[in-house]
Design an enzyme around this catalytic site. Structure first.
Site, PDB file in Angstrom:
ATOM      1  N   ASN A 125      80.954  93.626   1.239  1.00  0.00           N
ATOM      2  CA  ASN A 125      79.796  94.314   1.771  1.00  0.00           C
ATOM      3  C   ASN A 125      79.563  93.915   3.219  1.00  0.00           C
ATOM      4  O   ASN A 125      79.369  92.727   3.501  1.00  0.00           O
ATOM      5  CB  ASN A 125      78.568  93.945   0.931  1.00  0.00           C
ATOM      6  CG  ASN A 125      77.268  94.303   1.607  1.00  0.00           C
ATOM      7  OD1 ASN A 125      77.020  95.467   1.884  1.00  0.00           O
ATOM      8  ND2 ASN A 125      76.439  93.295   1.893  1.00  0.00           N
ATOM      9  N   GLU A 126      79.586  94.876   4.125  1.00  0.00           N
ATOM     10  CA  GLU A 126      79.275  94.634   5.536  1.00  0.00           C
ATOM     11  C   GLU A 126      80.092  93.492   6.118  1.00  0.00           C
ATOM     12  O   GLU A 126      79.632  92.770   6.995  1.00  0.00           O
ATOM     13  CB  GLU A 126      77.774  94.327   5.704  1.00  0.00           C
ATOM     14  CG  GLU A 126      76.875  95.450   5.252  1.00  0.00           C
ATOM     15  CD  GLU A 126      75.414  95.071   5.276  1.00  0.00           C
ATOM     16  OE1 GLU A 126      75.073  94.010   5.823  1.00  0.00           O
ATOM     17  OE2 GLU A 126      74.599  95.841   4.735  1.00  0.00           O
ATOM     18  N   GLN A 127      81.272  93.294   5.614  1.00  0.00           N
ATOM     19  CA  GLN A 127      82.083  92.176   6.094  1.00  0.00           C
ATOM     20  C   GLN A 127      83.528  92.395   5.659  1.00  0.00           C
ATOM     21  O   GLN A 127      83.784  92.828   4.545  1.00  0.00           O
ATOM     22  CB  GLN A 127      81.573  90.866   5.481  1.00  0.00           C
ATOM     23  CG  GLN A 127      82.292  89.610   5.943  1.00  0.00           C
ATOM     24  CD  GLN A 127      81.811  89.162   7.309  1.00  0.00           C
ATOM     25  OE1 GLN A 127      81.628  89.983   8.201  1.00  0.00           O
ATOM     26  NE2 GLN A 127      81.603  87.878   7.502  1.00  0.00           N
TER      27      GLN A 127
END
Lengths: 237, 262
Positions: A201-203
Site C-alpha cells: 500500500n502506497e509503497q
C-alpha cells in the site's frame, strides 16, 4: 475431451510434479465480472487412485475461463483493465477486512460481497495493511463477479514513513515474507476473481522483495502466446 | 476405513491464558486434559483471535461499540504473556492401514507449539502461511485424540502513542503480519494484535498419495473459440513403496439445477 486419466509412478517417499496434457474446450462459457455477463464456473475435480489401495485423494475447485490484462496508460497514468479482450470501467470498493476481531464467516463474506455487487461494483481492493483474504472471500467474489486487487503486507506508514521514521526495509525477515507470499499465492491462485497482485500500500517493497515477487508472479514463458509476444504494451499480465 | 477428505475442527475448542495454566502441553494432552469451560478455561473462538474469545465469553466488552476499546488492556501494557493462550480440543478418528492423517492450520498469528497426544510439534513464525503436520504416527489407537495449541502473539506488538497514528510506533512492521493492528485512520488499535488461530483448522485423511496445490491456467486462441485448460499438481507418495497411480481430471459445468455438462 473433458475427462482424462493418466498413469503416474511415484517413487517411495517422494514428491513429483505432474502436468496433464492440456484439455481442449470449444467456445467455453466465459467468466465475466459483475455487469459484463455471467460468472460461469466449471467444476474441476482431480482424483488419484493408487493400485492396490483405491481412491487415495481428491481435490475440486470452481474454475472460470477468463483472461485479465492490465497496464499503465501512458496518457493518464491510470491502470487500464481488459477482461476477455473487452475494456472494463472499474468501479471499486476498498476492503480492509470484514471484522477487526477476525470473526470471518462464510455468511458475512457472502453478504458483504453480494452487497458490493448490488452496488454495481466490479472490483474490491484488499488493502496491504490488512489480510491476504481467505478462500471463502474469493469464492464469493468468483460467484458475484468481483475482481480482486490483492496487496501484500507492506505499507508506507510502517515501512518507511511516519514519525519517527519507520524501517523502510520492510519486515525484518525477508525470507519469511517471501515464504508467506508464495504460500498465499498457492492458496488463492485458482480463483477467477483474482485480478492483480500488488506489492503493498502506497509503497514499493524493498528491492529484493519486489524483484522476487515480480519474478515469481510473471507470466510463465509457456503461456506467452505469439499474439501477446507481438504486443509492445508494458506490464501486460 | 475412514473416509478420505477434510474435516473442519471449528467447534468444541477451549481456551485459557497461558499464565493461568500450570500444566505442560504434554500433560494437557495425556493425563490432565481440561474437563470443560470452567476457570481458567473458556469456550474458544476458533477460527478467531484471543480477543474474540474474550469478547465471546464477555470477559471484555466488544471493542467496536462506543469507546469500549479503551477499557481493554493493550498488549504493550499487559505484556505478551497476557495474550499468550492455550487452545484445546479433541477429535475422534481411527485410520486403517496405509491411511494418513494431516493436521492443517490455514493460518496462525503468530507462532505456536502444537501438542497432540503428548507429542510436541512447533509451528514456526508467519501470519500468512499454512502448516500441515502428518500426525499419523502419533494418533491414539483408540481413536480419541487430544490436541492443545499454545499460540504466541507477534514478536513486535509495539506501543500505541497517546496521539495514536498510523501503525502506532511502527514496530508491527517488523513482523510479517497485519499492520493495521496498532491502529490506522479510523481503526482502533487491536489490543491482542490479532493473536490467535485466526483461520481454519482441519484434519485431512488421505491414502498413500496426496494431491498438493494444483494449479489451473487457461489459454485462449481464435477470439476465445479455442481454449485450453492446463493443470499441474504436486503429488506426494507417503508410502514405502512405488505408488502406481491413475490420475484423473474431470471438468463439468452445472447448467441448471442438478444437470451437469461433462
Amino acid at each position: 475431451e473433458h475427462l482424462q486419466t493418466r498413469h503416474v509412478s511415484i517413487p517411495a517417499g517422494k514428491s513429483v510434479q505432474y502436468t496433464f496434457p492440456e484439455l481442449f474446450f470449444y467456445k467455453p462459457n466465459l467468466w465475466w465480472p459483475n455487469g459484463m455477463g455471467k460468472q460461469s464456473l466449471y467444476n474441476v475435480i482431480i482424483t488419484v487412485d493408487v493400485e492396490g489401495y483405491g481412491e487415495s485423494d481428491s481435490w475440486s475447485h470452481l474454475f472460470g475461463f477468463r483472461k485479465i490484462e492490465s497496464y499503465i496508460d501512458s496518457g493518464t497514468g491510470g491502470r487500464l483493465f481488459k477482461v476477455n479482450g473487452q475494456p472494463i470501467f472499474i468501479r471499486g470498493g476498498n476492503w480492509i477486512l470484514s471484522d477487526g476481531l477476525l470473526r470471518l464467516s462464510r455468511k458475512r463474506y457472502k453478504t458483504d460481497i453480494k452487497f458490493h455487487a448490488d452496488m454495481n461494483f466490479n472490483m474490491i481492493r484488499c488493502w496491504g495493511g490488512g489480510l491476504a483474504e481467505r478462500p471463502e472471500f474469493y469464492h464469493y467474489c468468483d460467484i458475484y463477479g468481483l475482481l480482486v486487487w490483492q496487496e501484500f503486507w507492506i505499507t508506507g506508514d510502517v515501512d518507511g514513513r511516519g514519525v519517527p521514521v519507520s524501517n523502510p526495509d520492510g519486515p525484518l525477515d525477508h525470507d519469511l515474507f517471501l515464504l508467506c507470499a508464495r504460500d498465499t499465492i498457492k492458496l488463492l491462485r485458482n480463483h477467477p476473481s483474482l485480478a492483480l497482485w500488488v506489492g503493498g500500500n502506497e509503497q514499493v517493497p524493498p528491492p529484493d522483495l519486489n524483484n522476487a515477487l515480480k519474478n515469481d508472479l510473471k507470466l510463465h514463458p509457456y503461456f506467452v502466446t505469439s499474439e501477446e509476444a507481438g504486443k509492445s504494451i508494458q506490464g501486460l499480465s | 476405513m475412514a473416509e478420505i477428505g477434510k474435516i473442519v475442527l471449528d467447534s468444541g475448542w477451549l481456551a485459557a491464558r497461558s499464565t493461568e495454566v500450570q500444566l505442560t502441553g504434554t500433560q494437557l494432552t495425556t493425563t490432565h486434559p481440561p474437563s470443560g469451560p470452567t476457570s481458567p478455561w473458556m469456550e474458544a473462538a476458533v477460527p478467531g483471535t484471543v480477543l474474540g474469545t474474550l469478547v465471546k465469553n464477555k470477559v471484555v466488552p466488544d471493542p467496536f461499540y462506543g469507546l469500549e476499546n479503551e477499557t481493554i488492556i493493550d498488549i504493550a501494557d499487559s505484556g505478551r504473556e497476557y495474550y499468550t493462550f492455550w487452545f484445546f480440543t479433541t477429535f475422534e478418528r481411527k485410520l486403517s492401514g496405509n491411511q494418513h492423517l494431516l493436521l492443517n492450520f490455514r493460518a496462525i498469528n503468530y507462532s505456536a507449539e502444537v501438542y497432540l497426544n503428548g507429542h510436541k510439534k512447533v509451528l514456526p513464525k508467519g501470519m500468512f502461511r499454512r502448516h500441515s503436520l502428518d500426525v499419523t504416527d502419533i494418533l491414539n489407537p483408540d481413536g480419541q485424540n487430544l490436541l492443545a495449541v499454545l499460540v504466541h502473539p507477534p514478536d513486535h506488538p509495539g506501543e500505541i502513542p497517546p496521539e495514536g497514528g498510523q501503525g502506532g510506533d511502527h514496530e508491527i512492521g517488523k513482523d510479517v503480519a497485519t499492520q493495521y493492528v496498532e491502529g490506522w485512520d479510523w481503526i482502533v488499535p487491536i489490543r491482542d494484535r490479532n493473536t490467535g488461530i485466526w483461520d481454519e483448522v482441519s484434519i485431512y485423511i488421505t491414502g498413500p498419495v496426496k494431491i498438493i496445490d494444483p494449479h489451473l491456467v487457461s489459454t485462449f486462441f481464435d477470439g476465445y473459440k479455442r481454449v485450453y485448460l492446463h493443470a499441474t499438481t504436486e503429488l506426494e507418495n507417503k508410502s514405502a513403496w512405488v505408488a502406481e497411480c491413475n490420475l484423473t481430471i474431470q471438468v463439468s459445468l452445472e447448467l441448471e439445477g442438478s444437470i451437469c455438462l461433462v
